[in-house]
Design a protein around this motif. Structure first.
Motif, PDB file in Angstrom:
ATOM      1  N   GLN A 227       6.350 -33.734 -36.439  1.00 55.57           N
ATOM      2  CA  GLN A 227       6.973 -34.997 -35.784  1.00 55.57           C
ATOM      3  C   GLN A 227       7.562 -34.317 -34.447  1.00 55.57           C
ATOM      4  N   LYS A 228       7.405 -35.425 -33.645  1.00 55.35           N
ATOM      5  CA  LYS A 228       7.810 -35.221 -32.322  1.00 55.35           C
ATOM      6  C   LYS A 228       7.168 -34.314 -31.234  1.00 55.35           C
ATOM      7  N   ILE A 229       6.156 -33.484 -31.670  1.00 52.00           N
ATOM      8  CA  ILE A 229       5.437 -32.500 -31.119  1.00 52.00           C
ATOM      9  C   ILE A 229       4.135 -32.101 -31.337  1.00 52.00           C
ATOM     10  N   THR A 230       3.354 -31.970 -30.637  1.00 49.04           N
ATOM     11  CA  THR A 230       1.864 -31.685 -31.081  1.00 49.04           C
ATOM     12  C   THR A 230       1.711 -30.041 -31.216  1.00 49.04           C
TER      13      THR A 230
ATOM     14  N   PHE B  18      16.783 -29.128 -35.517  1.00 50.31           N
ATOM     15  CA  PHE B  18      16.134 -28.050 -35.878  1.00 50.31           C
ATOM     16  C   PHE B  18      15.579 -26.902 -35.077  1.00 50.31           C
ATOM     17  N   LEU B  19      15.582 -25.866 -35.540  1.00 53.89           N
ATOM     18  CA  LEU B  19      15.115 -24.579 -34.730  1.00 53.89           C
ATOM     19  C   LEU B  19      13.901 -24.226 -35.324  1.00 53.89           C
ATOM     20  N   TYR B  20      12.714 -23.726 -34.509  1.00 56.82           N
ATOM     21  CA  TYR B  20      11.541 -23.508 -35.051  1.00 56.82           C
ATOM     22  C   TYR B  20      11.525 -21.945 -34.427  1.00 56.82           C
ATOM     23  N   ILE B  21      11.187 -20.860 -35.376  1.00 55.63           N
ATOM     24  CA  ILE B  21      10.734 -19.498 -34.643  1.00 55.63           C
ATOM     25  C   ILE B  21       9.859 -18.852 -35.456  1.00 55.63           C
ATOM     26  N   VAL B  22       9.510 -17.774 -35.053  1.00 51.50           N
ATOM     27  CA  VAL B  22       8.116 -17.222 -35.344  1.00 51.50           C
ATOM     28  C   VAL B  22       8.538 -15.854 -36.386  1.00 51.50           C
TER      29      VAL B  22
ATOM     30  N   ILE C  55      15.612 -31.834 -31.675  1.00 53.49           N
ATOM     31  CA  ILE C  55      16.825 -32.796 -31.842  1.00 53.49           C
ATOM     32  C   ILE C  55      16.274 -34.185 -32.094  1.00 53.49           C
ATOM     33  N   ASP C  56      16.473 -34.777 -33.412  1.00 48.33           N
ATOM     34  CA  ASP C  56      15.993 -36.181 -33.704  1.00 48.33           C
ATOM     35  C   ASP C  56      16.951 -36.925 -33.293  1.00 48.33           C
TER      36      ASP C  56
ATOM     37  N   ASN D 164      19.041 -46.260 -36.971  1.00 50.86           N
ATOM     38  CA  ASN D 164      20.095 -46.351 -38.024  1.00 50.86           C
ATOM     39  C   ASN D 164      21.281 -47.152 -37.661  1.00 50.86           C
ATOM     40  N   MET D 165      21.595 -46.864 -36.296  1.00 47.61           N
ATOM     41  CA  MET D 165      23.021 -47.532 -35.953  1.00 47.61           C
ATOM     42  C   MET D 165      22.504 -48.978 -35.472  1.00 47.61           C
ATOM     43  N   LEU D 166      21.372 -49.252 -35.062  1.00 44.47           N
ATOM     44  CA  LEU D 166      21.028 -50.513 -34.506  1.00 44.47           C
ATOM     45  C   LEU D 166      20.998 -51.368 -35.868  1.00 44.47           C
ATOM     46  N   ASN D 167      20.199 -51.104 -36.776  1.00 40.65           N
ATOM     47  CA  ASN D 167      20.266 -51.727 -38.022  1.00 40.65           C
ATOM     48  C   ASN D 167      21.466 -51.978 -39.006  1.00 40.65           C
TER      49      ASN D 167
END
Length: 107
Positions: free
Chosen positions: A55-58, A17-21, A75-76, A83-86
């Motif tokens: 998610q993943k950032i303040t 995901f890309l966050y921009i202003v 990048i998640d 998912n792979m482990l389960n």
């Protein structure tokens, strides 16, 4: 810190995901990153403020990245590992692990 943030997903990289202003303004993003990211697909817009849950950032880290670089790339990977482990545990007839249990495998 109050500002609008536009979020785009990658059409090439799963869970990127890309966050921009500024909506649909990518001229300040490095060309190599845009080549790897692919054509951005708009996901949502939200108002960034100090109490916003992300998610993943303040909110402060996101605001700093937007101020300094004009974008933030998320990048998640953890979801894919989970998912792979389960999936393997299911194949072996074992119950799935909770997120906290999975974190122990990767630390």
């Amino acid at each position: 810190m109050d500002r609008l943030v536009y979020v785009y997903k990658s059409n090439k990289k799963l869970r990127s995901f890309l966050y921009i202003v500024e909506k649909d303004v990518f001229s300040h993003i490095p060309s190599g990153l845009m080549d790897a990211f692919g054509a951005p697909e708009f996901v949502m817009v939200f108002k960034l403020h100090a109490d916003r849950k992300l998610q993943k950032i303040t909110p402060e880290e996101l605001s700093k990245a937007l101020d300094e670089k004009g974008f933030f790339l998320r990048i998640d990977l953890q979801d894919e590992e989970e998912n792979m482990l389960n999936q393997e545990r299911k194949r072996l007839g074992l119950p799935p692990l909770e997120r906290e249990q999975i974190a122990d495998y990767f630390h």
